[in-house]
Each structure stands twice: as structure tokens, then as C-alpha cells.
Enzyme design. Structure first.
Site, PDB file in Angstrom:
ATOM      1  N   SER A   1       1.351  -0.827   0.193  1.00 37.28           N
ATOM      2  CA  SER A   1       0.121   0.199  -0.295  1.00 37.28           C
ATOM      3  C   SER A   1       0.716   1.605  -0.168  1.00 37.28           C
ATOM      4  O   SER A   1       2.183   1.107   0.567  1.00 37.28           O
ATOM      5  CB  SER A   1      -1.330   0.278   1.159  1.00 37.28           C
ATOM      6  OG  SER A   1      -1.557   1.188   1.465  1.00 37.28           O
TER       7      SER A   1
ATOM      8  N   TYR B   1      -1.697  -0.344  10.438  1.00 37.94           N
ATOM      9  CA  TYR B   1      -1.359  -0.676   9.279  1.00 37.94           C
ATOM     10  C   TYR B   1      -0.498  -0.577   7.706  1.00 37.94           C
ATOM     11  O   TYR B   1       0.457  -1.156   7.100  1.00 37.94           O
ATOM     12  CB  TYR B   1      -2.554   0.117   8.912  1.00 37.94           C
ATOM     13  CG  TYR B   1      -3.123  -0.375   7.068  1.00 37.94           C
ATOM     14  CD1 TYR B   1      -3.667  -1.744   6.267  1.00 37.94           C
ATOM     15  CD2 TYR B   1      -3.010   0.401   5.865  1.00 37.94           C
ATOM     16  CE1 TYR B   1      -3.603  -2.459   5.060  1.00 37.94           C
ATOM     17  CE2 TYR B   1      -3.401   0.065   4.599  1.00 37.94           C
ATOM     18  CZ  TYR B   1      -3.286  -1.277   4.349  1.00 37.94           C
ATOM     19  OH  TYR B   1      -3.968  -1.559   2.597  1.00 37.94           O
TER      20      TYR B   1
END
Length: 233
Positions: free
Chosen positions: A128, A141
Site C-alpha cells: 500500500s 496498517y
């Protein structure tokens, strides 16, 4: 076919929905033979939990038996965790869950698929842009996706028979993103949003001979946002 994926043997984790499902469909459209793994299972999905080594190993073994080997492995299984929650309010259990899926799951996937991958094969992980940038409430995350970028580079050095790369997209319109942000935030977004199909095409490129010289790299697909300076100009 242009991408040289006809009859290539492909395994995709997280293949029941979102980016994983888009990858399954994109590879099949290019003539590849694909087995999807997902803890949700499904009509054309082998049930496997990437956080459980015995479950994952069994799923990989079933995929290898169905395909007769592996040429490409795509690690799409992932969770966002408690988005919007400050780290000081995040439980150890929630932290462990994010790391278990997003980091340990990818390590176990690499461990159990590498012996079956053909020489010149390819592993592509889904990371990501959160490996490089952040907002408050995203610490677990971001840490997990940063780890995926690092393990990509480390595996590219250790796995000398195959290439290992990762894709780092910004916000993608998936069921997970809608669950985190809400439908309204994505339907009327004030920021660029990718489709799962667009990310799947990035994965396809890294899985094909067209990217033969690309190894140990993180493809950052964020519309150029991370390249912008804070300089007022």
C-alpha cells in the site's frame, strides 16, 4: 497473448473479493489457469487461512495439485485493522491480527509456494502507499505494509530462482475500503480513487516477462501524491 500468460499457473490469496478477485479475473482473461485461496471459501475458491500455517500449507498443496505446479503467486489477503483508532487506544489483539494477516500471512505464503514455483516465476504482494505515507489512526496498517515492502526486497535477494515485487496502491474502491470509509466518501471522493481492476493490471505487469528486469521493487501507484513537496508553490 501479449502478456504471455496463456496456461501460466497462478495462485491468488484473498481471491474471493476486492483486489484479489479482480486479479483472479484479470489473469483468467489473459488465458492463465488460476486457483484462488480465501478464508471465506466459495464456489471456485479454495478455503485457506493465511494466518494458520497448516491451513495455508494445505491450500497451497491443493492449488499445486490442481494446477500441476506454480508460475505466479499473488498475495492479496489483507485487513485494515482499526482504522481511525489512535495507537494508544488499540488493543494488543488488534495489533496482532493486522500483523498476522498482512505480514506473517505473506511470509508463510512465500515459504510454502517458493518450492513449487518454476524457475523465472514471480511473486507479487499487495502492499500500500501507506508503507510510505500516513494519517492519524493508521499506525498498525502502515507498519504492516511497510514490512511487506521490506520483505519484498529481502525475498528478492534470497529467492534467486524467482522475482519478488509488490504493488503499493493508494485508495482503492473495494468492500474493505467502503467498510472503513463509508460509501459516501468513495462515491463522492475529493481525492483520486483506483478501481480493483486497475490494480490488477499493475499486478499482471509485474507477473509477466515484460517486467523481467524488475525485482525487489515496490510499485507505488498513488497518482503522484507522494512526490509532492510541501514547498508553497
Amino acid at each position: 497473448m501479449l502478456l504471455s500468460l496463456t496456461d501460466r499457473k497462478v495462485l491468488v490469496t484473498g481471491g474471493a473479493s476486492g483486489i484479489g478477485r479482480a486479479c483472479v479475473e484479470a489473469f483468467r482473461a489473459e488465458g492463465a489457469r488460476v486457483v484462488a485461496l480465501d478464508r471465506a471459501g466459495g464456489a471456485d475458491v479454495v478455503r485457506a487461512d493465511v494466518t494458520d500455517e497448516s491451513s495455508l500449507a494445505a491450500g497451497v498443496a491443493e492449488a499445486v495439485a490442481l494446477l500441476g505446479g506454480l508460475d505466479v503467486v499473488v498475495g492479496c489477503a489483507g485487513i485494515s485493522g482499526p482504522v481511525g483508532t489512535p495507537l494508544v487506544e488499540t488493543s494488543a489483539a488488534d495489533l496482532a491480527a493486522v500483523i498476522a494477516v498482512n505480514v506473517t500471512g505473506q511470509l508463510l505464503l512465500a515459504k510454502h509456494t517458493y518450492p513449487h514455483l518454476s524457475d523465472g516465476g514471480s511473486i507479487v504482494f499487495l502492499a500500500s502507499d501507506s508503507a510510505f505515507v500516513s494519517v492519524p489512526g493508521m499506525v498498525p496498517y502502515c507498519a504492516s505494509k511497510g514490512a511487506v515492502v521490506s520483505l519484498t526486497r529481502a525475498l528478492a535477494v534470497e529467492f534467486d530462482r524467482v522475482r519478488v515485487n509488490c504493488v503499493c496502491p493508494s485508495i482503492v474502491d473495494t468492500p474493505m475500503a467502503r467498510g472503513d470509509l463509508g460509501d459516501e466518501a468513495l462515491d463522492d471522493a475529493a481525492f483520486p480513487v483506483q478501481t480493483a481492476e486497475e490494480v490488477a493490471r499493475q499486478v499482471l505487469f509485474l507477473a509477466t516477462p515484460l517486467s523481467r528486469a524488475v525485482n525487489g521493487q515496490a510499485l507505488l501507484a498513488d497518482f503522484g501524491y507522494s512526490a509532492r513537496s510541501a514547498f508553497p508553490a
